[in-house]
Design an enzyme around this catalytic site. Structure first.
Site, mmCIF file in Angstrom:
data_model
loop_
_atom_site.group_PDB
_atom_site.id
_atom_site.type_symbol
_atom_site.label_atom_id
_atom_site.label_comp_id
_atom_site.label_asym_id
_atom_site.label_seq_id
_atom_site.Cartn_x
_atom_site.Cartn_y
_atom_site.Cartn_z
ATOM 1 N N ALA A 54 -9.815 -2.025 -2.423
ATOM 2 C CA ALA A 54 -10.376 -0.674 -2.614
ATOM 3 C C ALA A 54 -9.332 0.262 -3.176
ATOM 4 O O ALA A 54 -8.141 0.117 -2.892
ATOM 5 C CB ALA A 54 -10.881 -0.125 -1.283
ATOM 6 N N THR A 116 -1.712 2.816 0.107
ATOM 7 C CA THR A 116 -2.161 4.132 -0.359
ATOM 8 C C THR A 116 -1.130 5.175 0.099
ATOM 9 O O THR A 116 -0.199 4.855 0.830
ATOM 10 C CB THR A 116 -3.512 4.535 0.276
ATOM 11 O OG1 THR A 116 -3.287 4.929 1.639
ATOM 12 C CG2 THR A 116 -4.514 3.392 0.266
ATOM 13 N N VAL A 170 10.495 2.565 4.715
ATOM 14 C CA VAL A 170 11.832 3.123 4.454
ATOM 15 C C VAL A 170 12.658 2.018 3.813
ATOM 16 O O VAL A 170 12.727 0.902 4.334
ATOM 17 C CB VAL A 170 12.535 3.582 5.754
ATOM 18 C CG1 VAL A 170 13.903 4.176 5.445
ATOM 19 C CG2 VAL A 170 11.687 4.579 6.519
ATOM 20 N N LEU A 174 14.003 -3.167 2.628
ATOM 21 C CA LEU A 174 15.365 -3.475 3.102
ATOM 22 C C LEU A 174 15.310 -3.551 4.634
ATOM 23 O O LEU A 174 14.543 -2.819 5.264
ATOM 24 C CB LEU A 174 16.345 -2.352 2.698
ATOM 25 C CG LEU A 174 16.711 -2.205 1.224
ATOM 26 C CD1 LEU A 174 17.593 -0.963 1.038
ATOM 27 C CD2 LEU A 174 17.432 -3.440 0.714
ATOM 28 N N ASP A 239 9.617 13.834 1.170
ATOM 29 C CA ASP A 239 9.476 12.396 1.357
ATOM 30 C C ASP A 239 10.629 11.868 2.240
ATOM 31 O O ASP A 239 10.430 11.008 3.100
ATOM 32 C CB ASP A 239 9.508 11.734 -0.029
ATOM 33 C CG ASP A 239 8.982 10.316 0.013
ATOM 34 O OD1 ASP A 239 7.879 10.123 0.540
ATOM 35 O OD2 ASP A 239 9.693 9.413 -0.467
ATOM 36 N N LYS A 243 10.967 9.860 5.950
ATOM 37 C CA LYS A 243 11.756 8.640 6.169
ATOM 38 C C LYS A 243 12.731 8.810 7.326
ATOM 39 O O LYS A 243 12.870 7.900 8.158
ATOM 40 C CB LYS A 243 12.506 8.271 4.883
ATOM 41 C CG LYS A 243 11.573 7.784 3.788
ATOM 42 C CD LYS A 243 12.337 7.452 2.529
ATOM 43 C CE LYS A 243 11.393 6.951 1.446
ATOM 44 N NZ LYS A 243 12.064 6.741 0.172
ATOM 45 N N GLY A 362 10.640 1.025 -5.808
ATOM 46 C CA GLY A 362 10.120 0.140 -6.854
ATOM 47 C C GLY A 362 8.998 -0.705 -6.288
ATOM 48 O O GLY A 362 9.037 -1.143 -5.138
HETATM 49 N N1 LIG Z 1 6.018 3.099 -5.697
HETATM 50 C C1 LIG Z 1 7.067 2.796 -4.929
HETATM 51 O O1 LIG Z 1 8.148 2.409 -5.392
HETATM 52 C C2 LIG Z 1 6.943 2.918 -3.433
HETATM 53 C C3 LIG Z 1 8.036 2.510 -2.620
HETATM 54 C C4 LIG Z 1 7.884 2.548 -1.215
HETATM 55 C C5 LIG Z 1 6.713 3.042 -0.663
HETATM 56 N N2 LIG Z 1 5.712 3.488 -1.487
HETATM 57 C C6 LIG Z 1 4.490 3.979 -0.863
HETATM 58 O O2 LIG Z 1 3.427 3.084 -1.191
HETATM 59 C C7 LIG Z 1 2.204 3.809 -1.248
HETATM 60 C C8 LIG Z 1 1.523 3.545 -2.597
HETATM 61 O O3 LIG Z 1 2.406 3.987 -3.636
HETATM 62 P P1 LIG Z 1 2.023 3.794 -5.175
HETATM 63 O O4 LIG Z 1 3.255 4.120 -5.930
HETATM 64 O O5 LIG Z 1 1.340 2.514 -5.381
HETATM 65 O O6 LIG Z 1 0.960 4.983 -5.350
HETATM 66 P P2 LIG Z 1 -0.177 5.109 -6.478
HETATM 67 O O7 LIG Z 1 0.213 4.363 -7.695
HETATM 68 O O8 LIG Z 1 -0.501 6.559 -6.561
HETATM 69 O O9 LIG Z 1 -1.432 4.339 -5.823
HETATM 70 C C9 LIG Z 1 -2.072 4.779 -4.675
HETATM 71 C C10 LIG Z 1 -3.374 4.029 -4.577
HETATM 72 O O10 LIG Z 1 -4.016 4.348 -3.354
HETATM 73 C C11 LIG Z 1 -5.411 4.548 -3.619
HETATM 74 N N3 LIG Z 1 -6.025 5.288 -2.523
HETATM 75 C C12 LIG Z 1 -5.870 6.584 -2.202
HETATM 76 N N4 LIG Z 1 -6.643 6.865 -1.132
HETATM 77 C C13 LIG Z 1 -7.263 5.723 -0.807
HETATM 78 C C14 LIG Z 1 -8.206 5.360 0.199
HETATM 79 N N5 LIG Z 1 -8.613 6.265 1.082
HETATM 80 N N6 LIG Z 1 -8.664 4.089 0.261
HETATM 81 C C15 LIG Z 1 -8.257 3.168 -0.627
HETATM 82 N N7 LIG Z 1 -7.362 3.447 -1.606
HETATM 83 C C16 LIG Z 1 -6.889 4.708 -1.690
HETATM 84 C C17 LIG Z 1 -5.401 5.246 -4.953
HETATM 85 O O11 LIG Z 1 -6.692 5.220 -5.522
HETATM 86 P P3 LIG Z 1 -7.022 5.892 -6.956
HETATM 87 O O12 LIG Z 1 -6.474 4.933 -7.958
HETATM 88 O O13 LIG Z 1 -8.509 5.915 -6.920
HETATM 89 O O14 LIG Z 1 -6.388 7.229 -6.949
HETATM 90 C C18 LIG Z 1 -4.382 4.367 -5.691
HETATM 91 O O15 LIG Z 1 -5.007 3.178 -6.126
HETATM 92 C C19 LIG Z 1 2.557 5.276 -1.019
HETATM 93 O O16 LIG Z 1 2.361 5.597 0.339
HETATM 94 C C20 LIG Z 1 4.054 5.333 -1.369
HETATM 95 O O17 LIG Z 1 4.723 6.377 -0.693
HETATM 96 C C21 LIG Z 1 5.789 3.408 -2.838
#
Ligand SMILES: NC(=O)c1ccc[n+]([C@@H]2O[C@H](COP(=O)([O-])OP(=O)(O)OC[C@H]3O[C@@H](n4cnc5c(N)ncnc54)[C@H](OP(=O)(O)O)[C@@H]3O)[C@@H](O)[C@H]2O)c1
Length: 382
Positions: A54, A116, A170, A174, A239, A243, A362
């Site tokens: 989803a 998400t 966090v 790691l 953010d 953490k 990443g």
């Molecule tokens: N990117 C990184 O390097 C990284 C590293 C560590 C942690 N994180 C964490 O990982 C999570 C995802 O990051 P991301 O970079 O992948 O973000 P992203 O590219 O913005 O993707 C978020 C996804 O979550 C979906 N979403 C939002 N609300 C939802 C719900 N209620 N039910 C189902 N899906 C839902 C969004 O849907 P739509 O496409 O419809 O908007 C999108 O597909 C975040 O919490 C972020 O802080 C990311």
């Protein structure tokens, strides 16, 4: 770590299947599916089976003979038979979250991967744990938001029938949270934690040399995908607040969100502007950062963006997030690129801290961290 898990699977009878609902098909969720696809190509045996995917708008069941990547593409496009538009779309409803639970059925090993950044999903995690569904998350809003939500998750974890995998929250997998927990399980008390916890801010301060304007580096970081689309989300330090709260709470310090003092790098003049205008006016960052850099340079030091958890002179725990000037010999002054670096002081590491360093951001490493946690669940309950 994954090599250990892998060899365990390679030498034992096939583990019990784990039914997995993947929430979030953005950067991290897509990398989870890519990694599963790579495992299939490498014929790496694992017990995880995606049954539901989803995003915030659509959801779909994944049948046993269908490739989850294909279903994810259809969900993103919102087209094809069997793709359900979420009732609460674009903001998810309680019924949508009930449907995630139903998608996993009532029996067997059930797990939700939260990829998400959704507060509504994070608010549901404790209930899922209580109902016998394991949760693995990259989202910091479960343990890194209000104390009440963290405590609800703790209570649900202490019931003992389900696991909560949080290593991706966090340091993107790691072994930071795990090391803190293991030190405590070994009778150690954590006395201080300090870290460079943001990959984007680490990169910015590794690059910034006081010559080229800081705003130029911020634009370059944006172009490389190191910052959020609106760089104020990184520069605000919010953010990093989440953490350090997660690390503090893992160390047994029940810190309230408001107890963390965050120094935002975003100038007042940019805070209320629409994102596109704020990005145009980023040069408002340049003068204050040049001044901070020059002051550090005169002392032979470097600027780093740090989060610090320690006791104050009255013995009260407190945490701060912001810029600090460090001597080059300091354990947190080194590192490269977007590396995270975390120093942990405890009874046993009282003079020299335990330092954990490595890629802390990443999609690939985050997805690997999520799947390591999911495999750990599978192994525990095999
Ligand atoms: N990117 C990184 O390097 C990284 C590293 C560590 C942690 N994180 C964490 O990982 C999570 C995802 O990051 P991301 O970079 O992948 O973000 P992203 O590219 O913005 O993707 C978020 C996804 O979550 C979906 N979403 C939002 N609300 C939802 C719900 N209620 N039910 C189902 N899906 C839902 C969004 O849907 P739509 O496409 O419809 O908007 C999108 O597909 C975040 O919490 C972020 O802080 C990311």
């Amino acid at each position: 770590m994954s090599a250990v898990v892998r060899s365990a699977f390679a030498t034992h009878a096939p583990a019990q299947e784990v039914k997995v609902a993947l929430l979030g098909l953005g950067t991290v969720g897509s990398a989870v599916l890519d990694r599963l696809q790579q495992w299939q190509a490498q014929e790496f045996k694992h017990p995880l089976r995606i049954v539901h995917v989803a995003n915030s708008r659509h959801a779909a069941r994944v049948d046993v003979d269908v490739c989850p990547l294909t279903v994810a593409q259809q969900v993103r496009a919102g087209q094809s038979n069997g793709i359900r538009t979420l009732q609460g779309s674009p903001s998810i409803s309680a019924a949508d979250l009930d449907a995630v639970e139903s998608s996993l059925g009532a029996t067997g090993l059930r797990l939700i991967i939260d990829a998400t950044a959704s507060d509504i999903v994070a608010a549901r995690q404790a209930q899922w744990l209580e109902r016998g569904i394991h949760v693995v998350t990259a989202c910091k809003l479960g343990q890194g938001a209000g104390l009440q939500r963290f405590e609800a998750l703790q209570r649900a974890r202490e019931l003992g029938s389900t696991q909560y995998g949080d290593s991706a929250t966090v340091g993107a997998g790691l072994p930071v949270i795990r090391s803190i927990r293991e030190l405590r399980e070994g009778g150690d008390r954590i006395t201080r934690i300090a870290g460079v916890l943001s990959g984007s801010l680490a990169w910015l301060f590794n690059q910034y040399d006081g010559m080229r304007p800081f705003s130029g580096w911020v634009r370059e970081a944006g172009a490389k995908g190191y910052t959020e689309p609106d760089p104020r989300d990184d520069l605000s330090g919010e953010d990093v607040r989440r953490k350090i709260l997660i690390l503090a709470r893992s160390a047994g310090v029940a810190l309230a969100s408001e107890a963390v003092q965050v120094q935002s790098l975003v100038p007042e003049s940019l805070r209320e502007l629409p994102a596109n205008i704020a990005i145009e006016q980023l040069d408002a960052l340049d003068a204050p950062l040049k001044q901070a850099f020059a002051q550090a340079y005169r002392q032979g030091e470097v600027l780093r963006h740090l989060a610090v958890l320690e006791r104050d002179s009255n013995g009260q725990w407190q945490a701060q997030v912001g810029l600090q000037s460090l001597p080059p010999s300091h354990p947190l002054a080194g590192g490269a690129g977007t590396d995270n670096r975390i120093a942990i002081w405890s009874d046993r590491y009282c003079e020299q801290p335990l330092v954990i360093q490595g890629p802390g951001a990443g999609a690939q490493v985050t997805a690997a961290g999520l799947l390591d946690d999911a495999l750990r669940v599978a192994k525990l309950y095999a």
